[in-house]
Structures are given as structure tokens and as C-alpha cells.
Scaffold this motif. Structure first.
Motif, PDB file in Angstrom:
ATOM      1  N   LEU A 212       0.836  -1.210   0.000  1.00 43.89           N
ATOM      2  CA  LEU A 212       0.000   0.000   0.000  1.00 43.89           C
ATOM      3  C   LEU A 212       0.868   1.256   0.000  1.00 43.89           C
ATOM      4  O   LEU A 212       0.550   2.246  -0.675  1.00 43.89           O
ATOM      5  N   GLY A 213       1.986   1.218   0.706  1.00 42.65           N
ATOM      6  CA  GLY A 213       2.893   2.362   0.713  1.00 42.65           C
ATOM      7  C   GLY A 213       3.413   2.693  -0.666  1.00 42.65           C
ATOM      8  O   GLY A 213       3.537   3.875  -1.036  1.00 42.65           O
ATOM      9  N   GLN A 214       3.704   1.679  -1.459  1.00 39.93           N
ATOM     10  CA  GLN A 214       4.178   1.916  -2.809  1.00 39.93           C
ATOM     11  C   GLN A 214       3.074   2.452  -3.724  1.00 39.93           C
ATOM     12  O   GLN A 214       3.324   3.268  -4.602  1.00 39.93           O
ATOM     13  N   ASP A 226       6.437  15.254  -4.419  1.00 40.94           N
ATOM     14  CA  ASP A 226       7.615  14.415  -4.224  1.00 40.94           C
ATOM     15  C   ASP A 226       7.345  13.493  -3.040  1.00 40.94           C
ATOM     16  O   ASP A 226       7.197  13.958  -1.903  1.00 40.94           O
ATOM     17  N   PRO A 227       7.286  12.170  -3.256  1.00 43.04           N
ATOM     18  CA  PRO A 227       6.939  11.261  -2.159  1.00 43.04           C
ATOM     19  C   PRO A 227       7.997  11.166  -1.072  1.00 43.04           C
ATOM     20  O   PRO A 227       7.731  10.609  -0.007  1.00 43.04           O
ATOM     21  N   GLN A 228       9.201  11.715  -1.301  1.00 44.42           N
ATOM     22  CA  GLN A 228      10.264  11.615  -0.299  1.00 44.42           C
ATOM     23  C   GLN A 228      10.273  12.785   0.693  1.00 44.42           C
ATOM     24  O   GLN A 228      10.948  12.718   1.708  1.00 44.42           O
ATOM     25  N   ILE A 229       9.543  13.836   0.410  1.00 42.64           N
ATOM     26  CA  ILE A 229       9.531  15.013   1.285  1.00 42.64           C
ATOM     27  C   ILE A 229       8.305  14.946   2.189  1.00 42.64           C
ATOM     28  O   ILE A 229       7.202  15.334   1.812  1.00 42.64           O
ATOM     29  N   GLY A 230       8.495  14.418   3.416  1.00 39.87           N
ATOM     30  CA  GLY A 230       7.379  14.223   4.320  1.00 39.87           C
ATOM     31  C   GLY A 230       7.250  15.323   5.352  1.00 39.87           C
ATOM     32  O   GLY A 230       8.102  16.218   5.456  1.00 39.87           O
ATOM     33  N   PHE A 231       6.192  15.223   6.138  1.00 38.84           N
ATOM     34  CA  PHE A 231       5.926  16.200   7.197  1.00 38.84           C
ATOM     35  C   PHE A 231       5.924  15.532   8.571  1.00 38.84           C
ATOM     36  O   PHE A 231       6.430  16.083   9.537  1.00 38.84           O
ATOM     37  N   PRO A 237      17.500   9.106   3.371  1.00 38.54           N
ATOM     38  CA  PRO A 237      17.858   8.593   2.039  1.00 38.54           C
ATOM     39  C   PRO A 237      17.117   7.292   1.706  1.00 38.54           C
ATOM     40  O   PRO A 237      17.119   6.344   2.494  1.00 38.54           O
ATOM     41  N   GLY A 238      16.464   7.296   0.544  1.00 39.90           N
ATOM     42  CA  GLY A 238      15.786   6.095   0.071  1.00 39.90           C
ATOM     43  C   GLY A 238      14.408   5.858   0.653  1.00 39.90           C
ATOM     44  O   GLY A 238      13.750   4.874   0.312  1.00 39.90           O
ATOM     45  N   ARG A 239      13.939   6.741   1.540  1.00 38.13           N
ATOM     46  CA  ARG A 239      12.627   6.535   2.169  1.00 38.13           C
ATOM     47  C   ARG A 239      11.599   7.493   1.593  1.00 38.13           C
ATOM     48  O   ARG A 239      11.845   8.694   1.503  1.00 38.13           O
ATOM     49  N   ASN A 240      10.434   6.974   1.222  1.00 38.36           N
ATOM     50  CA  ASN A 240       9.336   7.806   0.727  1.00 38.36           C
ATOM     51  C   ASN A 240       8.535   8.319   1.919  1.00 38.36           C
ATOM     52  O   ASN A 240       7.480   7.791   2.273  1.00 38.36           O
ATOM     53  N   LEU A 242       6.749  11.062   2.599  1.00 42.35           N
ATOM     54  CA  LEU A 242       5.387  11.571   2.435  1.00 42.35           C
ATOM     55  C   LEU A 242       4.398  10.429   2.214  1.00 42.35           C
ATOM     56  O   LEU A 242       3.261  10.481   2.687  1.00 42.35           O
ATOM     57  N   ALA A 243       4.826   9.395   1.504  1.00 39.00           N
ATOM     58  CA  ALA A 243       3.969   8.221   1.318  1.00 39.00           C
ATOM     59  C   ALA A 243       3.672   7.565   2.667  1.00 39.00           C
ATOM     60  O   ALA A 243       2.551   7.107   2.917  1.00 39.00           O
ATOM     61  N   LEU A 244       4.667   7.530   3.547  1.00 47.63           N
ATOM     62  CA  LEU A 244       4.457   6.977   4.887  1.00 47.63           C
ATOM     63  C   LEU A 244       3.504   7.846   5.693  1.00 47.63           C
ATOM     64  O   LEU A 244       2.728   7.344   6.512  1.00 47.63           O
ATOM     65  N   ASP A 245       3.551   9.172   5.476  1.00 52.87           N
ATOM     66  CA  ASP A 245       2.603  10.074   6.144  1.00 52.87           C
ATOM     67  C   ASP A 245       1.164   9.684   5.798  1.00 52.87           C
ATOM     68  O   ASP A 245       0.309   9.527   6.679  1.00 52.87           O
ATOM     69  N   LEU A 246       0.898   9.543   4.505  1.00 53.37           N
ATOM     70  CA  LEU A 246      -0.460   9.227   4.065  1.00 53.37           C
ATOM     71  C   LEU A 246      -0.851   7.795   4.409  1.00 53.37           C
ATOM     72  O   LEU A 246      -2.042   7.506   4.619  1.00 53.37           O
ATOM     73  N   LEU A 247       0.129   6.906   4.468  1.00 54.77           N
ATOM     74  CA  LEU A 247      -0.160   5.512   4.839  1.00 54.77           C
ATOM     75  C   LEU A 247      -0.807   5.436   6.218  1.00 54.77           C
ATOM     76  O   LEU A 247      -1.648   4.561   6.470  1.00 54.77           O
ATOM     77  N   GLU A 248      -0.438   6.360   7.115  1.00 51.71           N
ATOM     78  CA  GLU A 248      -1.014   6.347   8.461  1.00 51.71           C
ATOM     79  C   GLU A 248      -2.538   6.392   8.417  1.00 51.71           C
ATOM     80  O   GLU A 248      -3.207   5.806   9.268  1.00 51.71           O
ATOM     81  N   GLU A 249      -3.090   7.075   7.427  1.00 54.23           N
ATOM     82  CA  GLU A 249      -4.539   7.234   7.332  1.00 54.23           C
ATOM     83  C   GLU A 249      -5.251   5.938   6.982  1.00 54.23           C
ATOM     84  O   GLU A 249      -6.452   5.800   7.242  1.00 54.23           O
ATOM     85  N   PHE A 250      -4.532   4.981   6.384  1.00 59.79           N
ATOM     86  CA  PHE A 250      -5.176   3.784   5.842  1.00 59.79           C
ATOM     87  C   PHE A 250      -4.805   2.496   6.558  1.00 59.79           C
ATOM     88  O   PHE A 250      -5.305   1.431   6.216  1.00 59.79           O
ATOM     89  N   ARG A 251      -3.905   2.571   7.542  1.00 64.57           N
ATOM     90  CA  ARG A 251      -3.441   1.352   8.202  1.00 64.57           C
ATOM     91  C   ARG A 251      -4.597   0.557   8.793  1.00 64.57           C
ATOM     92  O   ARG A 251      -4.784  -0.625   8.499  1.00 64.57           O
ATOM     93  N   ALA A 252      -5.375   1.174   9.665  1.00 65.54           N
ATOM     94  CA  ALA A 252      -6.442   0.447  10.360  1.00 65.54           C
ATOM     95  C   ALA A 252      -7.584   0.071   9.429  1.00 65.54           C
ATOM     96  O   ALA A 252      -8.069  -1.059   9.439  1.00 65.54           O
ATOM     97  N   SER A 253      -8.019   1.041   8.609  1.00 66.62           N
ATOM     98  CA  SER A 253      -9.216   0.827   7.795  1.00 66.62           C
ATOM     99  C   SER A 253      -9.009  -0.163   6.656  1.00 66.62           C
ATOM    100  O   SER A 253      -9.955  -0.840   6.238  1.00 66.62           O
TER     101      SER A 253
END
Length: 343
Positions: A212-214, A226-231, A237-240, A242-253
Motif C-alpha cells: 500500500l505504501g508503494q 515528491d513522495p520523499q519530502i514528508g511532514f 535517504p531512500g525513504r518515501n 510523504l507516502a508513509l505520512d499518508l499511509l497512516e490514514e489507511f493502516r487500520a481501515s
């Protein structure tokens, strides 16, 4: 709106993928002979996910990069290794705005993502209480998660947000094992473990979080972010991030609910996993296919988006949230409306 096209999951060790005219051809050498496993129109595929020892031709790699077809590689545990990235698309001005987001706005986005994650986690626990009864630990977790959600808007320090997120995850996963029905197979969940996953439940969670992260990463690139610039997750290096930020919203559901259902419906058992010398659990081929079928079925479900008020398929949520985040960064939305499950 983007169509929810097919995702292809390649789990057959030694499979060879290549392009033949306008089709994707998947072959495998069996007893010295090359056998065709699948041949489908290549333009009908949105994403290709390869697990384990999978070979891909240079022509197919080039096509995926050129056409924007998402091609990602994972190890046997589901740990992300690499993906194919084509030419840069999207609005460079949007990326400039993303890079220059000020601390206060970045913190607000981080708090929103964490709050959405905790809300959805709490709803999952409350549904379990309604359907299967209460326990002291379950009630305590539900109450504390509500308190943390109420605290978040008043927090002004990034480290405090991380601390509250960590505490919420600790309460949630401390009770998560209760959501898996007791069974003769003795599939137990004690705590969250990742590298490697130390039990079958963690193996499924890690696999689906990674996939799902990908998909989220691809959705972010699709709107020009840019998926590598998160909040919430800072750059590494090598970590997406921002994608991990949005992944938080979908983990449980999405991921957690699929995992619970697969074990509670006895579709998965300990027999569907292998354990290596360091204690890591891996899904067998047939079980991995079953997990991906359940994942695809979940993506086809329809929900009413709480912000847009429109019916959409679950599989489109990453694309919708990426679009809403881009609008917020451009200044079209005052706040980023993170997704979370309603009661």
C-alpha cells in the motif's frame, strides 16, 4: 477520476516478465523447458509488484518507466527494495511549494495524519467491542486514544506529536491480539514486529503496509508531489516519507481490517507460513495469493468520502488524498482533510 485498474502481483520464484508487442508475457523455466504462465494486454495493468526472485526484461523496464506503469520489487518478506521511476511529471511549482512548506503548516499536516490514524484505529476497536464484548484493557485503550486525539490540536512541538503517536500505537497493538479470535492453530499476536515479522499476523501486516505504501507513492507522483519530502516522517535517504505520512490514514481501515478478517475467517493459519532460522515468518505462495485477492477485493469496495461527500472505491483513496494534499499545499484548501473511518 482515475480508473481503478488491475494490479499484478508476481510471487512465482524464477518467473520472467517481458514485453511481447502490446502484451505482458510471464514465463517460467520448468525442468529445462520454458512455460507460459500468463499473457495479458500490458495497457490494462496499473501496477506490477514482484516478490522474491523475479526477472524483468530491459524492454519491459523501459516501457514501465515511459508509460508510468508502477513496477516495484520486494523481498520474500514483503520488504520494499526498489521501483522503476520514469521521467519526472507534474508541476514543478507545486514541488517548490512542497519544499518550502513552513514549520507551522508541516506540523499541522503531521498532526492531521496522526489524528486520522488514531481515529480509525479507535473505530476498529469500538466495532470489535460492539460485536464481541468488552474487556478492561480494550476500554482503557479506547478511552486513551480519544484523549490523545483531543490533545493533538493543542500540541506545538514535533517531538511531542511523535511521542503521542507512539503511545497511541502502543495502546492499539497491546490490544490488537484480542481482535484475532482464539483458535486451535495457536496463531498469536503479542506485539508489532517488523524486521523480520515474528509471527504470521505481523507477516501479513508488513506485507500489505509495504504494498500500500508503494501505491501511495505512485499516487503522490501522479499529482506532482515528491513522495520523499514528508511532514510527519522526516527525510531519510531512500525513504518515501510523504507516502508513509499518508499511509497512516489507511493502516487500520484497510490493512488491519483485512488481516483480522483473514485470520478470523480461518482463511489463513500457521500452515500457510514458513519460519526461517532467525524467527521471521513468510507467507507461502498460495497464501500470499490469497492475501492479495483479499486486498484487491477490499480496493473494490465503495465508501462515501467524508470530505468530498462522493462515493468512491477504496482503491482510489490514495489518489484522492494525494489530490487533496496537493490542493492544500497550493493554498486552495485551508486545511488538509485527512481520511479516517467514521463511526
Amino acid at each position: 477520476m482515475k480508473k481503478l485498474q488491475n494490479c499484478l502481483y508476481i510471487t512465482k520464484e524464477g518467473a520472467y516478465l517481458h514485453k511481447q508487442r502490446d502484451t505482458l508475457l510471464i514465463e517460467q523455466r520448468i525442468e529445462g523447458k520454458k512455460e507460459k504462465l500468463l499473457q495479458i494486454p500490458i495497457h490494462s495493468i496499473c501496477s506490477i509488484f514482484c516478490f522474491g526472485n523475479i526477472m524483468v526484461s530491459p524492454q519491459l523496464l523501459g516501457f514501465c518507466g515511459e508509460s508510468g506503469t508502477h513496477l516495484a520489487f520486494f523481498d520474500m518478506y514483503g520488504k520494499f527494495l526498489a521501483n522503476v521511476v520514469g521521467k519526472q511529471t507534474g508541476n514543478v511549482l507545486l514541488r517548490r511549494q512542497q519544499f518550502s512548506v513552513q514549520h507551522e503548516q508541516a506540523l499541522d499536516i503531521a498532526k492531521t495524519c496522526v489524528g486520522a490514524k488514531i481515529r480509525s484505529s479507535r473505530v476498529l476497536l469500538m466495532r470489535h467491542r460492539r460485536n464481541h464484548g468488552d474487556s478492561v484493557q480494550l476500554s482503557k485503550a479506547i478511552v486513551r486514544l480519544k484523549q490523545i486525539v483531543a490533545q493533538l490540536p493543542h500540541i506545538n512541538e514535533y517531538q511531542t506529536v511523535l511521542g503521542l503517536e507512539g503511545e497511541a500505537a502502543s495502546h492499539y497493538f497491546a490490544i490488537f491480539g484480542e481482535l484475532i479470535k482464539p483458535n486451535k492453530d495457536n496463531v498469536l499476536f503479542k506485539n508489532r514486529s517488523r524486521r523480520p515479522p515474528k509471527d504470521p499476523v505481523n507477516a501479513v501486516l508488513s506485507l500489505l503496509y509495504s504494498v500500500l505504501g508503494q501505491e501511495i507513492s505512485g499516487a503522490l507522483q501522479g499529482v506532482g508531489l515528491d513522495p520523499q519530502i514528508g511532514f510527519l516522517h522526516k527525510e531519510r535517504p531512500g525513504r518515501n516519507s510523504l507516502a508513509l505520512d499518508l499511509l497512516e490514514e489507511f493502516r487500520a481501515s484497510i490493512v488491519d481490517s483485512i488481516t483480522i478478517k483473514l485470520f478470523n475467517n480461518k482463511q489463513l493459519s500457521s500452515k500457510d507460513f514458513t519460519q526461517d532460522v532467525v524467527g521471521g515468518f513468510t507467507l507461502k505462495d498460495d497464501a500470499r495469493r490469497l492475501v492479495f485477492q483479499a486486498y484487491q477485493a477490499k480496493k473494490q469496495e465503495e465508501i462515501t468520502h467524508p470530505f468530498l461527500g462522493e462515493k468512491i472505491q477504496v482503491g482510489l483513496l490514495p489518489h484522492v488524498q494525494a489530490m487533496l494534499l496537493a490542493r492544500h499545499i497550493r493554498g486552495d484548501l485551508a486545511k488538509y482533510p485527512a481520511y479516517y473511518v467514521q463511526k
